[in-house]
Design an enzyme around this catalytic site. Sequence first.
Site, PDB file in Angstrom:
ATOM      1  N   GLY A 165       0.855  -1.107  -0.049  1.00 36.49           N
ATOM      2  CA  GLY A 165       0.267   0.074   0.019  1.00 36.49           C
ATOM      3  C   GLY A 165       0.925   1.568  -0.379  1.00 36.49           C
ATOM      4  N   ASP A 189      -0.995 -20.162   0.103  1.00 33.98           N
ATOM      5  CA  ASP A 189      -0.634 -19.629  -0.275  1.00 33.98           C
ATOM      6  C   ASP A 189      -0.952 -19.970  -2.148  1.00 33.98           C
ATOM      7  OD1 ASP A 189       0.579 -16.592  -1.475  1.00 33.98           O
ATOM      8  OD2 ASP A 189       1.802 -17.992  -1.986  1.00 33.98           O
ATOM      9  N   LYS A 228      -3.211 -19.253  -5.309  1.00 36.19           N
ATOM     10  CA  LYS A 228      -2.920 -19.089  -6.693  1.00 36.19           C
ATOM     11  C   LYS A 228      -3.078 -20.344  -7.830  1.00 36.19           C
ATOM     12  CE  LYS A 228       0.673 -16.380  -4.721  1.00 36.19           C
ATOM     13  NZ  LYS A 228       1.981 -16.352  -4.178  1.00 36.19           N
TER      14      LYS A 228
END
Lengths: 434, 434
Positions: free
Chosen positions: A19, A203, A207
Amino acid sequence: MLVDRPVLKVGVLGAGTVGSQVVRLLLERAEDFAARSGARLHVTGVAVRDLEAPRDPAVPRELLTTDSTAVATGNDLVIELIGGIEPARTLILAAFRAGASVITGNKALIAAHGPELYAAAAQAQVDFYYEAAVAGAIPVVYALRESMAGDRVTSVLGVVNGTTNFILDEMSTKGLSFDAALATAQQLGYAEADPTADVEGLDAAAKCAIIASLAFHTRVGLDDVAVEGITDVTADDIREAHASGCEIKLLAIAQRRDDELAQGVSVRVHPALVPKDHPLASVRGAFNAVLVEAEAAGRLMFYGQGAGGAPTASAVLSDVVAAAAHRVNGGQAPRESSYAALPVLGLQDALTRYQVQLRVVDAPGALAAVAQVFASNQVSIDSVRQSSYVGGQDAVVTIVTHVAPVRALDAAVRDLEQEERVESVVSVRRVEGL
Amino acid sequence: MLVDRPVLKVGVLGAGTVGSQVVRLLLERAEDFAARSGARLHVTGVAVRDLEAPRDPAVPRELLTTDSTAVATGNDLVIELIGGIEPARTLILAAFRAGASVITGNKALIAAHGPELYAAAAQAQVDFYYEAAVAGAIPVVYALRESMAGDRVTSVLGVVNGTTNFILDEMSTKGLSFDAALATAQQLGYAEADPTADVEGLDAAAKCAIIASLAFHTRVGLDDVAVEGITDVTADDIREAHASGCEIKLLAIAQRRDDELAQGVSVRVHPALVPKDHPLASVRGAFNAVLVEAEAAGRLMFYGQGAGGAPTASAVLSDVVAAAAHRVNGGQAPRESSYAALPVLGLQDALTRYQVQLRVVDAPGALAAVAQVFASNQVSIDSVRQSSYVGGQDAVVTIVTHVAPVRALDAAVRDLEQEERVESVVSVRRVEGL
């Protein structure tokens, strides 16, 4: 030059590593973004949990707010970088209802709630982009969703988790144990304090679900992925792999099966032997690589940094430019396409190869008996290597099969365990990329 | 399922290797294309020069016509696969005026007349796509135009011509001369009877101009590219390269320079030494690979088949799907973006490294004198290797420099030729990818 362009309001949810980079680049390169998207991008707010937490000085203090709902519902473009399921899901749905296009890198959310989010974006007629969810700056989502739109993908094989690849690479190059390599990864910031999501393959599985959905125009969720992590990989396994001319990689595999025995999509994540001359074997450290095979295009490989603040920010910002251009010029991001609706196959129907090490009685006929076991299970043998380094009258035989369904391979292994000339099945490993 | 979708008329100019594949796939996979683009794609005509010429039976005889103007002006989507400048340019401009979106793979035309074509497409408010113009099925155009839209590209280094890569690979692996390797390439269909465009680097130069335009948002034409082909590369050069741990590759290089001495874009195509452990060194046969470096994304590599009917058709058809979707949903392809308008630098301002082989007097002080020549030209030295295989009192010294402008490197070489302790400058080669 900027004056005559329309202004789009941009809200950012989350000011962590990614961010902060996104906000910094939006502010520093406003001219570039205006020229490329056709709109001035005006960052109106950055939602954080704690205003006082220490953070990157690139994010101006006056943009910070704890009112994430206001950021989600008060902008033209909303960039979600909180991660996790909630409150990310609720905020994105609120943004869609408020007419915002959403850009995210949240793989866990998409793998778990993709269809709900796609439907909400379509109903609100806004864009939903998530290039950063798979393999960081490598444009894998684009490649599968748009670049392969005129072709038929047959398989995708990827090293898509940098943490596990770093750990396996440390084990391979330095002979470390899993625990020691994990500790190094944690020290260097490649693995989190709680490494479960990475080392257990979750993870990579998220994906893999996204990759399979895009590649095969079929809804594939996290639950459809057969997952095995790398916690059981030992230094011995790596040494054995090297002896066979291979590396061990954690692979995400999405495969289309279309033969007389099964038709559908097979999705799985597991460690596998990969021959050293295969392009995926040389993917080093925390890098990612994805190999796409398609009927017309043949084999394509994409390689780059799969994680990290800057590469992920690069992927997020390319989506921001695309979404902004649609606001200015009309048009929309490609919608979820699940028209093919192929059945999702279980692990038993996946196609792979096994490397089987057997201790056999060193007597005439032993090898013939072993070969007969494979043949009677419709499994062909690719290579046989016999080592007689064990003492006495035993020999160790290493067999690599051709591609066959897991069902048949497992049946062959069970029969080998019953075969009287086989003393023991020493190891069974999956081989990919031969 | 197909019935409720709008119909788009598709015309194809040219029915060679790529055109035949495109027509075949459009007909065979009509359902896939309808589902992915949102429109039924109806092939209305395929323009050819000679109706009677032997051709792929996949192209239905009744679609063939010699009236290319009618095909160009009577369709919603026009796919140009004739190649060359004329009549391709005139037909594409006519298609734009008639309101058609155009998809092409014509790199020579884009490198020569890109700005005119982009302007015509913008004026007609239609799409102009050309993914197939660079590196076949590898989505390089997309990667630079869209995936890097939120980032800043610093350099692109590519093996973008399969013919020359095949020839250099044959020379490297089999020790062949250039002529023998070219003959093999011609026998196998990798090189044309007149191989000029490939071996003189012109095909790579056209791609390099397109790459640089996209990467740097600056108009770069074919004339801006400094070009040197591979016809002068000898079997000896390859042996010397191997001795230095390198391969020789024909590289297309687009580089951004932004330092105190020069600011702008440098574009060039030439053979260069590439260290064997660099990813471009292992690009085999007729494959292509492109390495993009960007500030945030870091290093990305794309690899795949850069030519051939099927891979090129795959790229053309992904563009067809995108252009068709825009017809259905609104929106448009990214327009030419030349807002940055960076100056194009001459070859003298390009940054590279030299490997210089010198025969020097084998006496104390010779090496110091050589080092002084480089230093006085502001060129730093990366490595020095001395071989004393030559008889008498001479030694051969191989020096690899750090990165420096060609201007400074050439000045250093000229000064070396004047330096009295240098008997002769044996060879000067460019090194990339260190």
